[in-house]
Design a protein around this motif. Structure first.
Motif, mmCIF file in Angstrom:
data_model
loop_
_atom_site.group_PDB
_atom_site.id
_atom_site.type_symbol
_atom_site.label_atom_id
_atom_site.label_comp_id
_atom_site.label_asym_id
_atom_site.label_seq_id
_atom_site.Cartn_x
_atom_site.Cartn_y
_atom_site.Cartn_z
ATOM 1 N N ARG A 214 59.146 61.275 41.256
ATOM 2 C CA ARG A 214 59.023 60.492 40.020
ATOM 3 C C ARG A 214 57.841 60.979 39.190
ATOM 4 N NH1 ARG A 214 61.359 55.265 40.692
ATOM 5 N NH2 ARG A 214 60.057 54.463 39.038
ATOM 6 N N SER A 215 56.824 61.481 39.866
ATOM 7 C CA SER A 215 55.605 61.825 39.133
ATOM 8 C C SER A 215 55.252 63.292 39.344
ATOM 9 C CB SER A 215 54.449 60.959 39.630
ATOM 10 O OG SER A 215 54.148 61.305 40.961
ATOM 11 N N PHE A 216 54.281 63.744 38.580
ATOM 12 C CA PHE A 216 53.831 65.134 38.715
ATOM 13 C C PHE A 216 53.219 65.352 40.098
ATOM 14 C CE2 PHE A 216 50.460 68.314 38.394
ATOM 15 C CZ PHE A 216 51.205 69.396 37.984
ATOM 16 N N THR A 219 55.832 65.515 42.727
ATOM 17 C CA THR A 219 56.566 66.782 42.631
ATOM 18 C C THR A 219 55.766 67.903 43.291
ATOM 19 O OG1 THR A 219 57.406 66.023 40.510
ATOM 20 C CG2 THR A 219 57.792 68.321 41.023
ATOM 21 N N VAL B 102 60.284 64.847 24.216
ATOM 22 C CA VAL B 102 59.964 64.785 25.639
ATOM 23 C C VAL B 102 61.154 65.307 26.434
ATOM 24 C CG1 VAL B 102 59.420 63.251 27.570
ATOM 25 C CG2 VAL B 102 58.429 62.806 25.321
ATOM 26 N N ASP B 103 60.883 66.300 27.281
ATOM 27 C CA ASP B 103 61.912 66.815 28.177
ATOM 28 C C ASP B 103 62.253 65.686 29.160
ATOM 29 O OD1 ASP B 103 63.379 67.994 30.172
ATOM 30 O OD2 ASP B 103 62.019 69.680 30.489
ATOM 31 N N ARG B 104 63.519 65.285 29.184
ATOM 32 C CA ARG B 104 63.905 64.128 29.999
ATOM 33 C C ARG B 104 63.617 64.344 31.486
ATOM 34 N NH1 ARG B 104 66.666 60.038 27.939
ATOM 35 N NH2 ARG B 104 67.657 59.548 29.919
ATOM 36 N N ASN B 105 63.543 65.600 31.897
ATOM 37 C CA ASN B 105 63.305 65.871 33.318
ATOM 38 C C ASN B 105 61.844 66.155 33.639
ATOM 39 O OD1 ASN B 105 66.015 65.611 34.084
ATOM 40 N ND2 ASN B 105 66.430 67.638 33.251
ATOM 41 N N PHE B 106 60.967 65.989 32.662
ATOM 42 C CA PHE B 106 59.553 66.297 32.923
ATOM 43 C C PHE B 106 59.020 65.287 33.938
ATOM 44 C CE2 PHE B 106 55.094 66.994 32.361
ATOM 45 C CZ PHE B 106 55.002 68.316 31.961
ATOM 46 N N PRO B 107 58.535 65.794 35.099
ATOM 47 C CA PRO B 107 58.144 64.857 36.155
ATOM 48 C C PRO B 107 56.738 64.286 35.955
ATOM 49 C CG PRO B 107 57.895 67.100 36.938
ATOM 50 C CD PRO B 107 58.322 67.188 35.513
ATOM 51 N N ALA B 108 56.618 63.342 35.036
ATOM 52 C CA ALA B 108 55.304 62.708 34.843
ATOM 53 C C ALA B 108 55.519 61.239 34.532
ATOM 54 C CB ALA B 108 54.549 63.380 33.705
ATOM 55 N N THR B 109 54.721 60.396 35.158
ATOM 56 C CA THR B 109 54.816 58.967 34.861
ATOM 57 C C THR B 109 54.035 58.691 33.575
ATOM 58 O OG1 THR B 109 52.815 58.490 36.099
ATOM 59 C CG2 THR B 109 54.892 58.357 37.317
ATOM 60 N N GLU B 112 50.455 59.054 34.136
ATOM 61 C CA GLU B 112 50.024 60.458 34.181
ATOM 62 C C GLU B 112 49.937 61.048 32.773
ATOM 63 O OE1 GLU B 112 51.373 62.281 38.496
ATOM 64 O OE2 GLU B 112 52.904 62.066 36.969
ATOM 65 N N VAL B 113 50.891 60.668 31.920
ATOM 66 C CA VAL B 113 50.855 61.191 30.542
ATOM 67 C C VAL B 113 49.558 60.748 29.855
ATOM 68 C CG1 VAL B 113 51.938 61.007 28.263
ATOM 69 C CG2 VAL B 113 53.354 61.382 30.275
ATOM 70 N N ASP B 140 54.370 53.075 35.827
ATOM 71 C CA ASP B 140 54.759 54.058 36.841
ATOM 72 C C ASP B 140 56.179 54.589 36.649
ATOM 73 O OD1 ASP B 140 52.293 54.129 38.232
ATOM 74 O OD2 ASP B 140 52.743 52.124 39.003
ATOM 75 N N ARG B 141 56.762 54.287 35.498
ATOM 76 C CA ARG B 141 58.086 54.855 35.178
ATOM 77 C C ARG B 141 57.907 56.279 34.664
ATOM 78 N NH1 ARG B 141 61.808 50.699 33.387
ATOM 79 N NH2 ARG B 141 63.051 52.225 32.265
ATOM 80 N N ARG B 142 58.952 57.080 34.840
ATOM 81 C CA ARG B 142 58.888 58.444 34.306
ATOM 82 C C ARG B 142 59.033 58.402 32.792
ATOM 83 N NH1 ARG B 142 61.551 63.124 38.044
ATOM 84 N NH2 ARG B 142 62.546 63.893 36.184
ATOM 85 N N ILE B 143 58.257 59.206 32.096
ATOM 86 C CA ILE B 143 58.247 59.192 30.626
ATOM 87 C C ILE B 143 59.646 59.485 30.064
ATOM 88 C CG2 ILE B 143 57.409 61.619 30.494
ATOM 89 C CD1 ILE B 143 56.318 58.994 27.990
ATOM 90 N N ASP B 145 62.422 58.570 31.178
ATOM 91 C CA ASP B 145 63.357 57.447 31.348
ATOM 92 C C ASP B 145 63.274 56.438 30.203
ATOM 93 O OD1 ASP B 145 64.074 58.569 33.703
ATOM 94 O OD2 ASP B 145 62.969 57.185 34.988
#
Lengths: 279, 254
Positions: A214-216, A219, B102-109, B112-113, B140-143, B145
């Motif tokens: 879910r997060s960087f 990952t 925003v890339d929908r698959n970018f793995p950052a909450t 984190e952003v 804590d949701r992915r950006i 989403d």
């Protein structure tokens, strides 16, 4: 052509180096994958091959020449890309083909070049001496430390170049830093997995991890776990069945990716990864 | 009360604390003027709406102000310092881009952003910033989403993390649904009145600008109005001139 399997005596050296290289490749590779630059590692490795051939040709330790050639050509092409607005995939193709072309010419020009030396760089070697292990550990430690202290800026530049610039981050410097780090990573990993298979360690563990995380941070951790598992399993499979070590590592990494797709597709693990978006 | 008094003084044209001071700004793209001799200032507490048709130079103006475009004539000062001399001013500027890509698959909450930054971001400040835009429960949701409107609220929070003195918003409501637009306006209003953050905001939505901004700058390569919002919106001649120019620009672009 000779492909090397891991011998009993070399297992400790290969394992330690392999784990360090796995951690490094997955960490550096994640930034490349997120920048849609997955094949950049491959391109760096091919241009490094030109450097290796040049080093062997002039009789200087080839890895240092390869390192300089890979980094300088990648930085040069990045500068050209920025100035002339050439697409990233075209730059990758240019770097890859030119490095390989130069390498082939230099190999063909040299009469006394041992073909085994070239194969070692193309397909990786299962023989790593203590001096090499120390070098790999020191370089991997240094690069991981640099990444630890700069990852927020690197991640921001990766996430949104415009916003990162507007917040005062020097995005160009971050790109050059990443290219340099990737170049050094390629050089120290080349001995083990070889030029032709190196991008697999950059890409496969990260793409597998992105299916679940879910997060960087998740990952990054998951990718490192996948990479280390692939390397350790690959080394033992190579020893057990007396087959090429680099191929084993890459195929285990590919098996982890396929397994991840199957598990994810079957709905056994529910997360918000790539597949969840497409559902 | 104090702010009302301040705004009263400010509306009289007395700017005692200047945040931004732009003088004779001109930008040329291969011989085509994007901005021509623009001069205006933004004082502390100002909510300046920049209006103008497509291609009027609004984004170019913002790019110059943020140091993203450096080939210009004239001077831009932030906090009384020329931005060519130092980029330190950017730590006090929050930027919210046009519709976020925003890339929908970018793995950052979301958390984190907000933590990605030039300086390390205090987790407490991240939480406070998310609370200001009512996004703390989704931290804590992915950006990827989130909806575009929610993403834009996250980017306001991101702009607020380092406690900026001024927010720069480049057509931030493009493509956002009405519900999120209303939330967006409410957030901006509160930031301006309660937190006293100066805001410069480009928009096509004249109604929203009239409602929120206390000052207006009307741009079409040149600055043909800069002053108190009420003066602009009560001047029929000015509004007619604006709509004619917009129409001309619209026809020119099609």
């Amino acid at each position: 052509m000779t492909f090397e399997a891991v011998s009993y005596e070399s297992i400790p050296h290969v394992l330690v180096s392999g784990i360090a290289i796995s951690l490094l490749c997955s960490a550096v590779g994640l930034f490349l994958v997120l920048r849609k630059f997955s094949l950049f590692g491959d391109a760096l490795a091919h241009s490094a091959f030109g450097g290796v051939a040049f080093g062997l040709f002039i009789g200087i330790y080839p890895l240092w020449i390869a390192c300089a050639v890979a980094i300088l050509s990648a930085l040069g092409l990045t500068k050209i890309r920025q100035k002339f607005d050439i697409s990233s995939d075209a730059i990758v193709a240019i770097l890859l083909a030119t490095g390989l072309g130069a390498g082939i010419i230099l190999v063909s020009m040299s009469d006394d070049l041992e073909i085994h030396d070239i194969e070692e760089f193309l397909f990786g070697s299962a023989i790593i001496d203590t001096q090499n292990v120390i070098t790999i550990l020191a370089m991997a430690g240094a690069i991981l430390a640099i990444l630890f202290f700069t990852y927020k800026k690197l991640l921001y530049s990766t996430f949104s170049e415009e916003q990162a610039k507007a917040s005062g981050i020097s995005v160009d410097k971050m790109s050059y830093l990443l290219i340099t780090i990737a170049g050094v990573t390629v050089i120290i990993s080349m001995q083990m997995v070889g030029v032709l298979l190196i991008s697999a360690l950059f890409v496969l563990p990260n793409v597998s991890a992105m299916l679940y995380a879910r997060s960087f941070k998740q990952t990054m951790m998951l990718s490192m776990c996948f990479a280390v598992s692939a390397t350790v399993s690959g080394i033992f499979i190579s020893y057990q069945f007396d087959i090429a070590q680099s191929g084993c590592i890459v195929l285990v990494a590919a098996a982890i990716f396929i397994g991840s797709l199957v598990v994810k597709g079957s709905g056994l693990v529910k997360t918000t990864g790539i597949l969840a978006k497409r559902a | 009360m104090l702010l009302t008094f301040y705004r009263f003084i400010n509306n009289l044209g007395v700017n005692f604390i200047m945040i931004v001071d732009i003088k004779k700004l001109s930008v040329d793209y291969s011989g085509i003027k994007a901005l021509d001799d623009i001069s205006f200032g933004i004082a502390k507490g100002d909510f300046l709406g920049i209006i103008g048709p497509n291609g009027a130079g609004k984004s170019t103006l913002f790019r110059c102000m943020l140091g993203l475009h450096t080939q210009y004539d004239g001077t831009i000062k932030f906090f009384d310092q020329d931005i060519r001399d130092s980029r330190k001013y950017l730590s006090q500027v929050g930027f919210v881009p046009q519709k976020p890509v925003v890339d929908r698959n970018f793995p950052a909450t979301i958390r984190e952003v907000l933590s990605m930054s030039q300086n390390s971001s205090d987790p407490k400040k991240v939480d406070e910033a998310l609370q200001k835009v009512w996004m703390h429960e989704l931290a804590d949701r992915r950006i990827g989403d989130l909806s575009v409107g929610q993403q834009q609220r996250v980017f306001i929070a991101k702009a607020l993390v380092n406690s900026p003195k001024i927010l720069v918003l480049d057509e931030p409501i493009t493509g956002i649904d009405q519900y999120n637009q209303d939330l967006f306006f409410q957030i901006l209003g509160e930031l301006n009145t309660k937190e006293k953050i100066s805001i410069i905001w480009s928009s096509h939505d004249l109604d929203a600008v009239e409602r929120l901004a206390n000052k207006v700058a009307c741009l079409n390569q040149t600055l043909f109005f800069h002053g108190v919002s009420k003066d602009f919106f009560s001047d029929d001649e000015m509004l007619k001139k604006y709509s004619e120019t917009s129409m001309q620009m619209h026809m020119h672009h099609h």
